[in-house]
Scaffold this active site. Structure first.
Site, PDB file in Angstrom:
ATOM      1  N   HIS A  93     -37.602  -2.968 -16.790  1.00 37.04           N
ATOM      2  CA  HIS A  93     -36.853  -2.781 -15.533  1.00 37.04           C
ATOM      3  C   HIS A  93     -36.547  -4.347 -14.728  1.00 37.04           C
ATOM      4  O   HIS A  93     -38.140  -4.515 -14.565  1.00 37.04           O
ATOM      5  CB  HIS A  93     -37.116  -1.517 -15.299  1.00 37.04           C
ATOM      6  CG  HIS A  93     -35.961  -0.795 -14.021  1.00 37.04           C
ATOM      7  ND1 HIS A  93     -36.275  -1.734 -12.678  1.00 37.04           N
ATOM      8  CD2 HIS A  93     -34.910  -0.952 -13.916  1.00 37.04           C
ATOM      9  CE1 HIS A  93     -35.211  -1.699 -11.508  1.00 37.04           C
ATOM     10  NE2 HIS A  93     -34.067  -0.484 -12.808  1.00 37.04           N
ATOM     11  N   GLU A 161     -28.283  -4.825 -15.830  1.00 39.99           N
ATOM     12  CA  GLU A 161     -28.483  -4.418 -14.485  1.00 39.99           C
ATOM     13  C   GLU A 161     -28.433  -5.401 -13.077  1.00 39.99           C
ATOM     14  O   GLU A 161     -29.481  -6.168 -14.010  1.00 39.99           O
ATOM     15  CB  GLU A 161     -29.609  -3.716 -14.477  1.00 39.99           C
ATOM     16  CG  GLU A 161     -29.852  -2.494 -14.789  1.00 39.99           C
ATOM     17  CD  GLU A 161     -30.562  -0.855 -13.922  1.00 39.99           C
ATOM     18  OE1 GLU A 161     -30.180  -0.684 -13.776  1.00 39.99           O
ATOM     19  OE2 GLU A 161     -31.775  -1.711 -14.011  1.00 39.99           O
TER      20      GLU A 161
HETATM   21  P1  PGA Z   1     -29.320   1.580  -7.943  1.00 39.41           P
HETATM   22  O1  PGA Z   1     -30.732   1.074  -9.254  1.00 39.41           O
HETATM   23  O2  PGA Z   1     -28.675   3.122  -9.382  1.00 39.41           O
HETATM   24  O3  PGA Z   1     -30.371   2.953  -7.119  1.00 39.41           O
HETATM   25  O4  PGA Z   1     -28.887   0.335  -7.989  1.00 39.41           O
HETATM   26  C1  PGA Z   1     -30.238   1.639 -11.070  1.00 39.41           C
HETATM   27  C2  PGA Z   1     -31.810   0.785 -10.923  1.00 39.41           C
HETATM   28  O5  PGA Z   1     -32.214   0.203 -10.824  1.00 39.41           O
HETATM   29  O6  PGA Z   1     -31.903   1.146 -12.690  1.00 39.41           O
END
Ligand code: PGA
Length: 240
Positions: A93, A161
């Protein structure tokens, strides 16, 4: 394959809140088409696994050490997690890359350990705002994906992401996201055949409805909105 929605709780919720949110999810999950996986703080995971045997659990991290046991203070192995019924693991992540200096090679090791333990790795990739402004997204993703995803026949999930979209309220347009997912599919298919692609970054019910129409998108990785049952269920309903 089923669409999948992963709730990434990060370092949030008390044990009582975690239990109550899981219990509400378990009361409703059969009403929805998409598979729901919950990634609670690791300290709660064994307890939740025992309390909710049908709950699909993901860890938010696991060790890059490949052995099950050993003198590695503070580490938790993939095999330990698998033995308490954890089926998925979020790996690499951007918060771990940024705050804990995780690098691609370490992320690939973690993904290999997950696969070896029969845990599906949810490998996170995504560009930051500088790369986006320089219009180098595709090149960046190609090198990041090839450095993080091990060559495998087993199932893997790639979570796209964009760092600038996490927790910011912003996200790509459906058109841009579609192009990026197409590109990601081409890249990942060089190393893995059995993959799914999910999107993460400020997903809420409205965005989920919009993005759920994208053909090659298999679900969402949800942070903030996964902490509130009603908001989370709006996202899950996108695949009704
Ligand atoms: P968020 O986070 O939905 O709060 O933007 C997504 C993530 O960090 O996996």
């Amino acid at each position: 394959m089923d669409k999948i929605i992963i709730a990434n709780w990060k370092m949030n919720l008390s044990l009582a809140e975690a239990k109550s949110l899981c219990s509400r999810i378990m009361d409703h999950h059969k009403n929805f088409k998409a598979k729901i996986a919950v990634a609670p703080p690791l300290v709660y995971i064994a307890y939740l696994a025992e309390l909710f045997p049908e709950l699909i659990l993901a860890s938010q991290n696991l060790s890059s050490v490949s052995s099950e046991f050993g003198a590695f203070t503070g580490e938790i192995s993939a095999k330990m997690l698998r033995k308490i019924n954890v089926n998925y693991a979020i790996i690499g992540h951007s918060e771990r890359r940024k705050n804990f200096a995780e690098i691609n090679s370490e992320i690939q090791e973690k993904a290999k350990n997950a696969l070896e333990a029969r845990i599906v790795p949810i490998i996170c990739v995504g560009e930051d705002i500088e790369i986006k402004n320089q219009e180098k997204i595709f090149e960046f993703l190609e090198s990041q994906i090839l450095a993080c995803v091990p060559k495998t026949e087993k199932a893997v999930i790639l979570a796209y992401e964009p760092v600038w979209a996490i927790g910011s309220g912003f996200s790509p347009s459906p058109e841009d996201l579609e192009k990026i997912i197409h590109k990601i599919a081409n890249i990942i298919s060089k190393v893995a055949k059995n993959y799914q692609i999910v999107y993460g970054g400020s997903v809420d019910g409205q965005k989920a409805r919009l993005f759920s129409r994208l053909k090659r998108l298999d679900g969402f990785l949800v942070g903030g909105a996964s902490l509130n049952f009603d908001e989370f269920i709006e996202i899950v309903k996108a695949y009704a």
